[in-house]
Write a protein that holds these residues in place. Structure first.
Motif, PDB file in Angstrom:
ATOM      1  N   ALA A   1       2.193   8.693  13.221  1.00 52.07           N
ATOM      2  CA  ALA A   1       2.144   9.322  14.543  1.00 52.07           C
ATOM      3  C   ALA A   1       1.122   8.634  15.445  1.00 52.07           C
ATOM      4  O   ALA A   1       1.380   8.394  16.634  1.00 52.07           O
TER       5      ALA A   1
ATOM      6  N   GLN B   1       1.725   6.924  19.071  1.00 51.27           N
ATOM      7  CA  GLN B   1       1.017   7.452  20.239  1.00 51.27           C
ATOM      8  C   GLN B   1       0.197   6.389  20.966  1.00 51.27           C
ATOM      9  O   GLN B   1      -0.112   6.546  22.146  1.00 51.27           O
TER      10      GLN B   1
ATOM     11  N   THR C   1       2.869   6.777  26.060  1.00 50.92           N
ATOM     12  CA  THR C   1       1.800   7.433  26.819  1.00 50.92           C
ATOM     13  C   THR C   1       2.094   8.887  27.163  1.00 50.92           C
ATOM     14  O   THR C   1       1.307   9.518  27.859  1.00 50.92           O
ATOM     15  N   PHE C   2       3.216   9.434  26.701  1.00 46.99           N
ATOM     16  CA  PHE C   2       3.576  10.817  27.005  1.00 46.99           C
ATOM     17  C   PHE C   2       3.910  11.558  25.720  1.00 46.99           C
ATOM     18  O   PHE C   2       4.136  10.940  24.671  1.00 46.99           O
ATOM     19  N   THR C   3       3.969  12.879  25.802  1.00 49.51           N
ATOM     20  CA  THR C   3       4.366  13.696  24.658  1.00 49.51           C
ATOM     21  C   THR C   3       5.834  14.070  24.804  1.00 49.51           C
ATOM     22  O   THR C   3       6.210  14.755  25.758  1.00 49.51           O
TER      23      THR C   3
ATOM     24  N   GLU D   1       9.368  15.973  24.488  1.00 48.32           N
ATOM     25  CA  GLU D   1       9.730  17.381  24.361  1.00 48.32           C
ATOM     26  C   GLU D   1      10.835  17.602  23.335  1.00 48.32           C
ATOM     27  O   GLU D   1      10.871  18.611  22.650  1.00 48.32           O
TER      28      GLU D   1
ATOM     29  N   LYS E   1      11.424  14.386  28.587  1.00 48.10           N
ATOM     30  CA  LYS E   1      10.812  13.362  27.756  1.00 48.10           C
ATOM     31  C   LYS E   1      11.378  13.481  26.340  1.00 48.10           C
ATOM     32  O   LYS E   1      11.317  14.552  25.733  1.00 48.10           O
TER      33      LYS E   1
ATOM     34  N   GLU F   1       4.651  15.868  14.377  1.00 49.53           N
ATOM     35  CA  GLU F   1       3.236  15.523  14.583  1.00 49.53           C
ATOM     36  C   GLU F   1       2.972  15.024  16.004  1.00 49.53           C
ATOM     37  O   GLU F   1       1.892  15.256  16.553  1.00 49.53           O
ATOM     38  N   ILE F   2       3.962  14.373  16.625  1.00 49.29           N
ATOM     39  CA  ILE F   2       3.749  13.857  17.982  1.00 49.29           C
ATOM     40  C   ILE F   2       4.126  14.897  19.047  1.00 49.29           C
ATOM     41  O   ILE F   2       4.064  14.604  20.240  1.00 49.29           O
ATOM     42  N   GLY F   3       4.541  16.101  18.606  1.00 48.84           N
ATOM     43  CA  GLY F   3       4.677  17.193  19.554  1.00 48.84           C
ATOM     44  C   GLY F   3       6.061  17.773  19.762  1.00 48.84           C
ATOM     45  O   GLY F   3       6.239  18.696  20.561  1.00 48.84           O
TER      46      GLY F   3
END
Length: 273
Positions: A11, A15, A19-21, A23, A74, A102-104
């Protein structure tokens, strides 16, 4: 065995490049990776570059993550997946799902190419998965449980979100395409089923059969991710039609339904809150 540290390392690598999380996560099955080409401002990361990731070996699987924007959302799209029949352990097969969590990511759309078991289906149909039968003889959660990843005994009474299934049906109506609903049966592969096995699967209540998806969905639900599953009925299963089954047929059919598939998933993503 995959550890929490392995997940965090993978992760962290992603990351640094994204540069974004995201969805929404997307797992794109055989011949369905074309959806990733619709992603705007893409960041592509080859699986071979990500620490701990296996490499996809199947035709029709590009073997990369694509991050970017789809219908204003996203997303993180797996352009190709890993299968138990390739020789990977179940924890390797489900590793990308753990990393997406883990990355959201909280919502996941899982797609596959599947054989039609329900005789009312036709090759080229799209099927919203209502439930699944794990016929793989194993489970990705076997072994010590890491409570940081999920509970020891996760509930699977709603493996495929009722909310997202309803959203998908409404999306199909919005773009005026007909979709099926049914139960997906996961087998190990890599052989296609025999006619006798297909009769058994139909007796058990299966509507479509394939060699993926079930482990990923189990891991996703264990992680608390909301799941929508979509099968492209790429061929009718053994014994239904008097013709042999080939992977070429799978790719050919998914190419024919590409426009409907793209429109369907994009409308679903657009309508997700």
């Amino acid at each position: 065995m995959i550890t929490t540290n392995d997940i965090k390392q993978a992760a962290a690598f992603i990351q640094k490049k994204v540069t974004f999380t995201p969805e929404i996560g997307l797992i794109l099955g055989s011949g369905l990776g074309v959806l990733a080409e619709e992603i705007e401002n893409p960041v592509r990361i080859s699986y071979s570059k990500i620490p701990g990731f296996p490499v996809s070996t199947v035709e029709g699987h590009a073997g990369q993550f694509v991050f970017g924007t789809l219908q204003g959302k996203k997303v993180a799209a797996m352009q190709g997946r890993f299968h138990f029949y390739e020789g990977y352990s179940m924890d390797k097969v489900t590793f990308p799902v753990r990393v997406m969590k883990e990355i959201g990511i909280e919502r996941l759309i899982v797609t596959n190419a599947a054989g039609g078991v329900n005789t009312e289906f036709e090759a080229g149909d799209l099927m919203i998965i209502t439930d699944h039968i794990n016929n793989m003889g194993t489970n990705p959660l076997i072994g010590p449980n890491d409570n940081e990843l999920g509970v020891r005994f996760p509930d699977m009474s709603e493996a495929y979100s009722k909310r997202l299934r309803q959203l998908a049906k409404e999306a199909a109506g919005e773009i005026n395409i007909s979709v099926q609903e049914g139960v997906y049966v996961g087998n190990t592969g890599p052989v296609y089923e025999t006619p006798a096995e297909i009769r058994m699967i139909r007796t058990l209540g299966g509507d479509a059969v394939g060699m993926s998806t079930v482990p990923e969905v189990i891991a996703a639900r264990h992680a608390g991710i909301e799941v929508l599953g979509i099968s492209c009925i790429s061929n009718m299963a053994a014994g239904i039609l008097d013709q042999p089954l080939t992977h070429d047929e799978v790719i050919e059919t998914t190419e024919k339904v590409k426009a409907n598939f793209l429109s369907f998933v994009k409308t679903i993503v657009n309508n997700m809150n």
